[in-house]
Design an enzyme around this catalytic site. Structure first.
Site, PDB file in Angstrom:
ATOM      1  N   GLU A   1       0.884  -1.162   0.048  1.00 21.22           N
ATOM      2  CA  GLU A   1      -0.001  -0.003   0.049  1.00 21.22           C
ATOM      3  C   GLU A   1       0.837   1.011   0.169  1.00 21.22           C
ATOM      4  OE1 GLU A   1      -2.652   0.340   3.232  1.00 21.22           O
ATOM      5  OE2 GLU A   1      -3.629   2.216   2.575  1.00 21.22           O
TER       6      GLU A   1
ATOM      7  N   ARG B   1       5.996 -13.303   9.430  1.00 21.70           N
ATOM      8  CA  ARG B   1       6.552 -11.772   9.005  1.00 21.70           C
ATOM      9  C   ARG B   1       7.972 -11.743   9.621  1.00 21.70           C
ATOM     10  NH1 ARG B   1       2.654  -7.461   8.397  1.00 21.70           N
ATOM     11  NH2 ARG B   1       4.289  -5.739   8.924  1.00 21.70           N
TER      12      ARG B   1
ATOM     13  N   LYS C   1       5.315   0.059   9.887  1.00 25.08           N
ATOM     14  CA  LYS C   1       5.270   1.590   9.166  1.00 25.08           C
ATOM     15  C   LYS C   1       4.777   2.610  10.301  1.00 25.08           C
ATOM     16  CE  LYS C   1       3.726   0.288   4.739  1.00 25.08           C
ATOM     17  NZ  LYS C   1       2.736   0.052   3.927  1.00 25.08           N
TER      18      LYS C   1
HETATM   19  P1  ATP Z   1       3.437  -2.225   8.110  1.00 25.96           P
HETATM   20  O1  ATP Z   1       2.866  -3.280   8.853  1.00 25.96           O
HETATM   21  O2  ATP Z   1       4.684  -2.141   8.465  1.00 25.96           O
HETATM   22  O3  ATP Z   1       2.704  -1.116   8.241  1.00 25.96           O
HETATM   23  P2  ATP Z   1       2.280  -3.414   5.715  1.00 25.96           P
HETATM   24  O4  ATP Z   1       1.790  -4.751   6.254  1.00 25.96           O
HETATM   25  O5  ATP Z   1       1.076  -2.355   6.184  1.00 25.96           O
HETATM   26  O6  ATP Z   1       3.484  -2.879   6.868  1.00 25.96           O
HETATM   27  P3  ATP Z   1       2.053  -3.360   3.110  1.00 25.96           P
HETATM   28  O7  ATP Z   1       2.335  -2.204   2.193  1.00 25.96           O
HETATM   29  O8  ATP Z   1       0.445  -3.924   3.476  1.00 25.96           O
HETATM   30  O9  ATP Z   1       2.840  -2.977   4.304  1.00 25.96           O
HETATM   31  O10 ATP Z   1       2.913  -4.544   2.817  1.00 25.96           O
HETATM   32  C1  ATP Z   1       3.156  -5.104   1.594  1.00 25.96           C
HETATM   33  C2  ATP Z   1       3.504  -6.486   1.596  1.00 25.96           C
HETATM   34  O11 ATP Z   1       4.653  -6.723   2.376  1.00 25.96           O
HETATM   35  C3  ATP Z   1       2.382  -7.166   2.436  1.00 25.96           C
HETATM   36  O12 ATP Z   1       2.150  -8.538   1.548  1.00 25.96           O
HETATM   37  C4  ATP Z   1       2.999  -7.489   3.402  1.00 25.96           C
HETATM   38  O13 ATP Z   1       2.529  -8.865   3.931  1.00 25.96           O
HETATM   39  C5  ATP Z   1       4.389  -7.658   3.443  1.00 25.96           C
HETATM   40  N1  ATP Z   1       5.110  -7.300   4.710  1.00 25.96           N
HETATM   41  C6  ATP Z   1       5.202  -6.257   5.469  1.00 25.96           C
HETATM   42  N2  ATP Z   1       5.677  -6.347   6.287  1.00 25.96           N
HETATM   43  C7  ATP Z   1       6.467  -7.424   6.403  1.00 25.96           C
HETATM   44  C8  ATP Z   1       7.334  -8.218   7.167  1.00 25.96           C
HETATM   45  N3  ATP Z   1       7.756  -7.647   8.382  1.00 25.96           N
HETATM   46  N4  ATP Z   1       7.850  -9.486   6.693  1.00 25.96           N
HETATM   47  C9  ATP Z   1       7.446  -9.928   5.571  1.00 25.96           C
HETATM   48  N5  ATP Z   1       6.467  -9.293   4.676  1.00 25.96           N
HETATM   49  C10 ATP Z   1       5.972  -8.185   5.289  1.00 25.96           C
END
Ligand code: ATP
Ligand code: MG
Length: 557
Positions: free
Chosen positions: A35, A260, A270
């Site tokens: 996102e 994760r 984030k």
């Molecule tokens: P955050 O939790 O840091 O805000 P997010 O999950 O909201 O991150 P997105 O932009 O939704 O961030 O994530 C894009 C992709 O990256 C998703 O498929 C998510 O599962 C993956 N992702 C995000 N953080 C991790 C992590 N720590 N380890 C592995 N994959 C991740």
């Protein structure tokens, strides 16, 4: 360091089996779906590597898709940064995809659901919606609007789309099961009114699909075969499958969840990173102490080291915290191979070689890499005045201190053997200068009489060196888990995570250093020119990583 776990991981096994069974005609298509509401961090790198590696390994394709269905938080700067970061990591994605490109089709899918009697416009307020939803232990209650007629629903949904209602007045909900043990299936909202400007569709829409609705359909529209996501989406999978089962879509991708990435001594979310930036605990999103990929890049990490790290940690369903040292060792392994060696003095102590001619400057040859002849040599200069590291002198050294001390002889790397003759101090007793003599017979560092000199120290020529600031970075947090015992992670910040040394002396060749390109400062670590302070007059260098793991030693104490 070789990846220990060369065996295929569970996702790879699933894909191999699907290919063997000719599922999806044997094709593989994955996607990385951020996102655009912030900058990517090293956790995202795990997902990027996984998705692109699976596609590349099986001659498939990986789409970069922006899940941009929440205009309130999304910005073009994030889109730009994400694109360049994925490229920097070494992956090609062609033209990126955007969920917003599917808004028209997603809208049509919603209409299709209404027509099937599988979605309805609900007019409960946000508070009531919450009340009706129930809890983990109590079932939810049907909305009083659940039995609206298809005509009424179509009419209201059209009016929602036309902007006739305010935010929160109505929502479109999937009609599934208010008593489902899975809260995600209790008639989830699939569309809401949002009067916000969208970075790409501008003000064309005032209703936006919810993530769960947009995501599975975007996957299906793109012909994704394996939709890989982190474990928090496990409970959303039934909704993912329900939506695709109810609607006529080109395919039905398979969602597979993995754990994760968490790394100790840092935070990977984030929201938390945003707090660090907004409350000025760090200096911006690309602060070299942050685990953001922009920060890591600026610090001097190489994409190869991050890809290797992602290989080593593997992919599984089990949550764990990975030691920061593993990441740093991947970096050291890579830089040890690649980084040219140079000399720099971080805490300078002036040395005058009293028997060296005052007006002479001598060219010496130095190797760019001790083992790699192919990396060639460079010329460094030597003169009567040089700088050495303050730490390389002790006035009253113990026996095993093989560096400078009164009367002691030491080898200057690539130059001569020198002996400390006199120590000059200021009024407060601080050592300000050493007077040494050199042995002209020892050019290159060896004595013709075979006398043994154990210590070799680095130095720079005071007459042509570059003045620079060098920033040393340490862990951003004091504890392995900054949120241990439910403490606010801000309380756990390491006050010494940044040490700026302002009067460092670097060998002249570094005038040509390119930003973010690694050098080994001999005996000190790996460093690179800071991309934000690359000005030749006041350059700043970042320490990317030390030569050895100082933390391993500290924690053993
Ligand atoms: P955050 O939790 O840091 O805000 P997010 O999950 O909201 O991150 P997105 O932009 O939704 O961030 O994530 C894009 C992709 O990256 C998703 O498929 C998510 O599962 C993956 N992702 C995000 N953080 C991790 C992590 N720590 N380890 C592995 N994959 C991740
Ligand atoms: Mg998320």
């Amino acid at each position: 360091m070789e990846p220990e776990n060369k065996k295929e991981h569970f996702i790879e096994s699933i894909i191999i089996k699907d290919i063997e069974n000719n599922k999806n005609d044997g094709k593989v298509c994955t996607r990385f779906p951020p996102e655009p509401n912030g900058y990517l961090h090293i956790g995202h790198a795990k997902s990027i590597c996984l998705n692109f590696n699976m596609a590349n390994k099986f001659n498939g394709k990986c789409n970069l898709r922006f899940d941009d269905s929440n205009p309130a938080k999304e910005k073009q700067v994030y889109i730009d940064s994400i694109k360049s970061t994925v490229n920097w990591l070494g992956f090609e994605f062609g033209t990126p995809f955007f969920a917003s490109d599917y808004f028209e089709r997603l809208h049509d899918f919603a209409v299709e659901l209404i027509k099937k009697g599988k979605a309805y416009v609900c007019s409960l307020s946000a508070d009531d919606l919450r009340q009706y939803r129930g809890t983990l232990t109590e079932p939810g209650k049907d909305s009083p609007y659940r039995e609206r007629s298809i005509e009424e629903n179509l009419n209201l949904f059209t009016r929602m789309k036309n902007g006739e209602f305010d935010e929160g007045e109505h929502t479109l909900r999937a009609k599934i099961d208010m008593s489902s043990p899975n809260i995600n299936l209790r008639d989830p909202i699939i569309y809401r009114v949002k009067k916000a400007f969208h970075p790409r569709t501008h003000d064309q829409w005032c209703i936006y699909p919810m993530y769960d609705f947009a995501h599975c359909l975007s996957d299906a529209l793109e012909g994704i075969t394996h939709s890989l996501c982190s474990l928090e989406f496990e409970d959303h999978r039934p909704l993912y499958d329900w939506t695709l089962d109810e609607l006529e879509t080109p395919c039905h991708p398979r969602q597979i969840e993995f754990a994760r990435l968490n790394i100790n001594y840092t935070v990977l979310s984030k929201r938390k990173l945003q707090r660090l930036v907004e409350e000025n605990h760090v200096q911006g999103w690309d602060d070299p102490r942050l685990p953001t990929l922009e920060g890591i890049k600026r610090r001097g990490y190489t994409p190869e080291s991050i890809r290797n790290f992602c290989d080593i940690i593997g992919v599984s369903k089990k949550e764990s915290r990975i030691d920061m040292t593993i990441l740093e060792n991947c970096l050291r392994d890579d830089l040890n191979e690649k980084a040219p060696r140079v000399m720099a003095v971080l805490r300078p102590l002036k040395v005058t070689i009293e028997n060296y001619p005052d007006d002479k400057t001598e060219a010496l040859t130095a190797k760019n890499h001790p083992q790699k002849e192919e990396m060639g040599t460079r010329t460094i200069t030597f003169s009567r005045q040089i700088y050495v590291e303050q730490d390389d002198f002790m006035e009253d050294p113990p026996k095993k201190f093989f560096r400078l001390g009164p009367g002691r002889e030491v080898r200057l790397r690539y130059a001569y053997l020198v002996t400390c003759q006199k120590v000059i101090k200021d009024e407060s007793g601080n050592v300000t200068e050493l007077i040494c003599t050199y042995d002209p017979e020892t050019k290159g560092g060896n004595a013709p009489d075979g006398r043994k000199v154990k210590g070799t120290i680095h130095w720079v020529n005071a007459n042509d060196c570059i003045d620079a600031e060098v920033r040393l970075y340490d862990r951003l947090f004091k504890d392995e888990n900054p949120e241990q015992d439910k403490q606010d992670f801000i309380e756990n910040l390491n006050p010494h995570s940044l040490e700026a040394l302002e009067s460092c002396k670097l060998e002249k060749s570094l005038i040509n250093a390119a930003p973010e390109t690694a050098y080994q400062f001999e005996r000190l670590g790996y460093f690179c020119l800071d991309s934000k302070n690359a000005d030749k007059k006041n350059p700043v260098f970042n320490r990317t990583v030390s030569l050895r793991d100082v933390w391993a030693k500290r924690s053993k104490k």
